[in-house]
Design a protein around this motif. Structure first.
Motif, PDB file in Angstrom:
ATOM      1  N   MET A 185       0.828  -1.209   0.000  1.00  0.00           N
ATOM      2  CA  MET A 185       0.000   0.000   0.000  1.00  0.00           C
ATOM      3  C   MET A 185       0.858   1.253   0.000  1.00  0.00           C
ATOM      4  O   MET A 185       0.403   2.332  -0.361  1.00  0.00           O
ATOM      5  CB  MET A 185      -0.835   0.055   1.290  1.00  0.00           C
ATOM      6  CG  MET A 185      -2.157  -0.664   1.249  1.00  0.00           C
ATOM      7  SD  MET A 185      -3.298   0.166   0.173  1.00  0.00           S
ATOM      8  CE  MET A 185      -3.900   1.463   1.253  1.00  0.00           C
ATOM      9  N   SER A 186       2.091   1.092   0.506  1.00  0.00           N
ATOM     10  CA  SER A 186       2.880   2.308   0.752  1.00  0.00           C
ATOM     11  C   SER A 186       4.328   2.084   0.316  1.00  0.00           C
ATOM     12  O   SER A 186       4.747   0.945   0.102  1.00  0.00           O
ATOM     13  CB  SER A 186       2.849   2.630   2.237  1.00  0.00           C
ATOM     14  OG  SER A 186       3.409   1.554   2.959  1.00  0.00           O
ATOM     15  N   ASN A 197       8.541   3.465   1.145  1.00  0.00           N
ATOM     16  CA  ASN A 197       9.326   4.132   2.193  1.00  0.00           C
ATOM     17  C   ASN A 197      10.043   5.375   1.635  1.00  0.00           C
ATOM     18  O   ASN A 197       9.901   5.728   0.459  1.00  0.00           O
ATOM     19  CB  ASN A 197      10.279   3.147   2.889  1.00  0.00           C
ATOM     20  CG  ASN A 197      11.462   2.740   2.024  1.00  0.00           C
ATOM     21  OD1 ASN A 197      11.620   3.207   0.896  1.00  0.00           O
ATOM     22  ND2 ASN A 197      12.299   1.867   2.542  1.00  0.00           N
ATOM     23  N   GLN A 227      -1.001   9.462  -4.100  1.00  0.00           N
ATOM     24  CA  GLN A 227      -1.309   9.497  -2.656  1.00  0.00           C
ATOM     25  C   GLN A 227      -2.610  10.269  -2.393  1.00  0.00           C
ATOM     26  O   GLN A 227      -3.421   9.835  -1.575  1.00  0.00           O
ATOM     27  CB  GLN A 227      -0.160  10.135  -1.870  1.00  0.00           C
ATOM     28  CG  GLN A 227      -0.549  10.413  -0.419  1.00  0.00           C
ATOM     29  CD  GLN A 227       0.629  10.573   0.515  1.00  0.00           C
ATOM     30  OE1 GLN A 227       1.551   9.778   0.489  1.00  0.00           O
ATOM     31  NE2 GLN A 227       0.584  11.588   1.359  1.00  0.00           N
ATOM     32  N   PHE A 268      -3.695   7.876   7.088  1.00  0.00           N
ATOM     33  CA  PHE A 268      -2.843   6.703   7.252  1.00  0.00           C
ATOM     34  C   PHE A 268      -3.285   5.834   8.418  1.00  0.00           C
ATOM     35  O   PHE A 268      -3.281   4.621   8.361  1.00  0.00           O
ATOM     36  CB  PHE A 268      -1.398   7.141   7.477  1.00  0.00           C
ATOM     37  CG  PHE A 268      -0.789   7.783   6.281  1.00  0.00           C
ATOM     38  CD1 PHE A 268      -0.682   7.086   5.093  1.00  0.00           C
ATOM     39  CD2 PHE A 268      -0.328   9.081   6.330  1.00  0.00           C
ATOM     40  CE1 PHE A 268      -0.110   7.663   3.974  1.00  0.00           C
ATOM     41  CE2 PHE A 268       0.241   9.674   5.213  1.00  0.00           C
ATOM     42  CZ  PHE A 268       0.345   8.971   4.037  1.00  0.00           C
ATOM     43  N   PHE A 283       3.035   9.595   7.782  1.00  0.00           N
ATOM     44  CA  PHE A 283       3.000   8.139   7.695  1.00  0.00           C
ATOM     45  C   PHE A 283       3.936   7.537   8.743  1.00  0.00           C
ATOM     46  O   PHE A 283       5.075   7.959   8.879  1.00  0.00           O
ATOM     47  CB  PHE A 283       3.446   7.709   6.290  1.00  0.00           C
ATOM     48  CG  PHE A 283       3.380   6.239   6.087  1.00  0.00           C
ATOM     49  CD1 PHE A 283       2.200   5.635   5.670  1.00  0.00           C
ATOM     50  CD2 PHE A 283       4.479   5.432   6.337  1.00  0.00           C
ATOM     51  CE1 PHE A 283       2.130   4.268   5.495  1.00  0.00           C
ATOM     52  CE2 PHE A 283       4.417   4.068   6.166  1.00  0.00           C
ATOM     53  CZ  PHE A 283       3.241   3.480   5.751  1.00  0.00           C
ATOM     54  N   GLY A 317       3.418   3.702  10.004  1.00  0.00           N
ATOM     55  CA  GLY A 317       3.523   2.264   9.792  1.00  0.00           C
ATOM     56  C   GLY A 317       3.172   1.501  11.063  1.00  0.00           C
ATOM     57  O   GLY A 317       2.605   2.043  12.008  1.00  0.00           O
ATOM     58  N   ARG A 371       3.958   8.926   0.042  1.00  0.00           N
ATOM     59  CA  ARG A 371       4.262   7.682   0.761  1.00  0.00           C
ATOM     60  C   ARG A 371       3.167   6.620   0.575  1.00  0.00           C
ATOM     61  O   ARG A 371       3.432   5.433   0.633  1.00  0.00           O
ATOM     62  CB  ARG A 371       4.460   7.976   2.246  1.00  0.00           C
ATOM     63  CG  ARG A 371       5.631   8.886   2.575  1.00  0.00           C
ATOM     64  CD  ARG A 371       6.973   8.222   2.376  1.00  0.00           C
ATOM     65  NE  ARG A 371       7.060   6.967   3.100  1.00  0.00           N
ATOM     66  CZ  ARG A 371       7.266   6.872   4.411  1.00  0.00           C
ATOM     67  NH1 ARG A 371       7.457   7.965   5.119  1.00  0.00           N
ATOM     68  NH2 ARG A 371       7.324   5.697   5.006  1.00  0.00           N
ATOM     69  N   MET A 372       1.933   7.063   0.391  1.00  0.00           N
ATOM     70  CA  MET A 372       0.894   6.051   0.187  1.00  0.00           C
ATOM     71  C   MET A 372       0.714   5.838  -1.319  1.00  0.00           C
ATOM     72  O   MET A 372      -0.101   6.495  -1.974  1.00  0.00           O
ATOM     73  CB  MET A 372      -0.431   6.453   0.828  1.00  0.00           C
ATOM     74  CG  MET A 372      -1.413   5.285   0.874  1.00  0.00           C
ATOM     75  SD  MET A 372      -3.017   5.690   1.499  1.00  0.00           S
ATOM     76  CE  MET A 372      -2.864   5.278   3.216  1.00  0.00           C
ATOM     77  N   PRO A 399      -0.007   2.727  -3.638  1.00  0.00           N
ATOM     78  CA  PRO A 399      -0.275   1.291  -3.772  1.00  0.00           C
ATOM     79  C   PRO A 399       0.488   0.681  -4.946  1.00  0.00           C
ATOM     80  O   PRO A 399       0.749   1.360  -5.949  1.00  0.00           O
ATOM     81  CB  PRO A 399      -1.795   1.251  -4.004  1.00  0.00           C
ATOM     82  CG  PRO A 399      -2.312   2.533  -3.417  1.00  0.00           C
ATOM     83  CD  PRO A 399      -1.238   3.536  -3.658  1.00  0.00           C
ATOM     84  N   ASN A 414      10.175  -2.114  -1.105  1.00  0.00           N
ATOM     85  CA  ASN A 414      11.203  -1.087  -0.904  1.00  0.00           C
ATOM     86  C   ASN A 414      12.608  -1.673  -0.960  1.00  0.00           C
ATOM     87  O   ASN A 414      13.523  -1.069  -1.514  1.00  0.00           O
ATOM     88  CB  ASN A 414      10.977  -0.410   0.449  1.00  0.00           C
ATOM     89  CG  ASN A 414       9.659   0.325   0.461  1.00  0.00           C
ATOM     90  OD1 ASN A 414       9.427   1.188  -0.364  1.00  0.00           O
ATOM     91  ND2 ASN A 414       8.776  -0.046   1.375  1.00  0.00           N
ATOM     92  N   SER A 416      10.738   3.620   7.919  1.00  0.00           N
ATOM     93  CA  SER A 416      10.753   4.620   6.833  1.00  0.00           C
ATOM     94  C   SER A 416      12.024   4.530   6.003  1.00  0.00           C
ATOM     95  O   SER A 416      12.082   5.058   4.898  1.00  0.00           O
ATOM     96  CB  SER A 416      10.645   6.026   7.421  1.00  0.00           C
ATOM     97  OG  SER A 416      11.798   6.308   8.202  1.00  0.00           O
TER      98      SER A 416
END
Ligand code: FAD
Length: 507
Positions: free
Chosen positions: A45-46, A48, A68, A78, A86, A88, A117-118, A120, A309, A391
């Motif tokens: 979904m996100s 880093n 986003q 979030f 964000f 997590g 950051r968000m 998908p 990531n 992150s």
């Protein structure tokens, strides 16, 4: 199929990102992908900070920010109470943004990509597919790699659509990598003990499920973010048949067991995903002319959102190095630094996710450990530590050099003219920030002008920074003396063209 410098196997996020970096580095590259259409299953979904910053350096930040904005409209903020930052989670324990010390130097140094950051996974893949198309990379869909023969001079790649001869092959073909198997690379690690599902579903009686994460002795489940998004993890010894399609019945049965309810699911909205806590890392990331990146090189459970990531970082690290080797700007030895630099981070991610499995088990000892970890994560230091790890802002590669920035991802650097250093990286290559009054560093780097973009500025510290194409700082200084700059340029960017030409001239 045409003969090219590099054939990338797999058009997932890692293969796409790698092909783009190779093309920017001047290599001819093609991607072969067995799927005829992009994969729309629900996975990450996100992204880093290093991934978002890599998109930023390539001019893709605005597109990621747009993704986003659309995602937040769809699924809401979030996490409850976290507003726009964000954070997590660790083993389902959502990290409270209000507890985080956002003034921590590592966190405060990387805020330019907060709005991206968000992202998908299907949106990220679509964005990268457009990026590689703009760079002229061919993606051959419906082509499955079935055989490899590394001759030492090139690689003969057998596919369902015929053979191709290519200088190098990079397997970005996922956890069940055929490239890894065909290259005979071992995949040691730890066996799974749980089966998990992720899907977006229609629920007849959603009031039977709790919002957020819930635990039971059998496992855990999560509802959200967004309507109908459900994750389950059940300690059942791991999936018996990993290739079987994920059905609504299997998902409902798992959700009923871990939630202890008789909740009813009425429809799957889009393809569902099955996952496990299989944790493995390839014994080597390179065998001759065959390399691995992304899930092909390492697999682990998705807790804490690290896999995509980690693979993206592999692609950024390998792209410019392999590009430099195939275009003759660097010796093959540069490729050894790929495994050396990426393996420790991969091993850390495997352990970060294993630790989460350890606190998720349903037995009394694990539940007690979970309570201790939850306590620690409810402190300012504990939450800040976890947010820094998740992150990626704390990541560091062990590189030669004494300056504290060396080996770190380049922080946000604003220039006097209002631009950011990242704005100057769209074409790939090295970036040299030069804040000396007489442009001393630029002069020193002039023999490398074909691969180093010099950016002069009149601010002060740091006075000079050499950023590799993957965003990692290779050299930095706070004063105007150029000590170490030539060595860093030679070591990472290769010998300058004039010297290379002299060295290659027939005697
Ligand atoms: C449920 C779930 C949730 C996740 N959540 C997160 C998250 O929040 N954050 C995060 O960072 N990561 C997350 N991940 C992990 C992330 O999805 C993966 O790490 C990522 O997809 C890896 O990308 P990749 O390009 O290496 O491999 P893949 O995405 O698996 O792509 C591999 C590609 O290779 C193709 N291929 C395979 N074999 C061949 C062949 N022989 N010939 C040609 N093509 C082939 C496949 O069709 C596929 O398109 C999650 C994963 C799952 C399952």
């Amino acid at each position: 199929m045409t003969d090219v410098d590099v054939t990338v196997v797999g058009a997932g996020p890692v293969g796409l990102a790698l092909a783009a970096e190779l093309a920017l580095a001047g290599a001819t590259v093609q991607i072969v992908e067995r799927r005829t259409e992009p994969d729309m299953s629900v996975k990450a979904m996100s992204i880093n900070v290093p991934t978002a910053e890599a998109l930023d350096r390539r001019g893709l930040l605005a597109a990621a920010e747009q993704v986003q904005r659309r995602a937040l409209e769809r699924v809401g903020p979030f996490a409850p109470g976290s507003g726009a930052r964000f954070t997590g989670h660790f083993a389902g324990m959502t990290l409270d943004a209000d507890l985080v010390d956002w003034a921590d130097p590592d966190l405060a140094a990387h805020t330019s990509v907060d709005g991206a950051r968000m992202v998908p996974q299907p949106d990220l893949e679509a964005l990268l597919a457009e990026h590689v198309a703009r760079l002229g990379v061919t993606v051959r869909r419906g082509v499955e790699v079935t055989a490899l023969e590394d001759t030492g001079d090139d690689v003969l790649v057998g596919t369902t659509q015929g053979s191709v001869r290519t200088g190098w092959v990079v397997g970005c073909d996922g956890g069940h990598s055929a490239v890894r198997r065909l290259a005979g690379i071992d995949f040691p690690g730890t066996d799974p003990e749980l089966t998990g599902y992720l899907a977006v579903v229609d629920i007849a009686d959603p009031e039977k499920l709790a919002d957020g994460w819930s635990w039971s002795p059998l496992g855990t489940y999560r509802c959200g973010p967004g309507p109908g998004r459900v994750v389950t993890a059940e300690f059942d010894g791991g999936p018996s048949d990993r290739s079987a399609p994920v059905t609504l019945d299997a998902l409902q049965a798992s959700l009923r067991r871990v939630s202890g309810t008789d909740v009813t699911l009425t429809a799957l909205r889009g393809p569902a995903t099955r996952w496990s806590d299989n944790c493995r890392q390839a014994a080597t990331y390179r065998s001759g002319r065959v390399l691995l990146g992304g899930d092909a090189a390492h697999v682990h459970p998705p807790f804490g959102g690290q896999g995509l990531n980690l693979g993206f970082g592999d692609a950024m690290n390998l792209g410019w190095k392999l590009g430099a080797v195939v275009t003759g700007r660097a010796a093959e030895g540069l490729l050894d630094t790929y495994d050396a630099e990426r393996r420790p981070l991969g091993a850390w991610v495997l352990d970060w996710t294993r630790a989460q499995i350890g606190v998720l088990r349903g037995d009394a000892k694990s539940a007690a450990l979970r309570a201790v970890v939850a306590d620690l994560l409810s402190t300012r230091n504990g939450t800040t530590y976890a947010v820094k790890q998740i992150s990626g802002v704390a990541q560091r590669i062990d590189l030669p050099g004494n300056h504290p920035l060396v080996g770190r991802y380049v922080p946000d650097l604003w220039l006097r003219d209002g631009s950011r250093l990242a704005d100057h990286g769209h074409a790939g290559g090295f970036l040299l920030l030069d804040r000396t009054p007489g442009a001393t560093f630029t002069h020193i780097a002039s023999p490398w002008a074909d691969r180093v973009t010099c950016v002069t500025d009149t601010s002060t510290e740091p006075a000079g920074v050499l950023v590799r194409p993957d965003g990692v700082i290779a050299w930095a200084t706070d004063d105007t003396t150029p000590a170490g700059l030539t060595a860093a340029l030679t070591s990472w960017a290769g010998a300058p063209p004039a010297q290379t030409a002299l060295a290659q001239r027939p005697r």
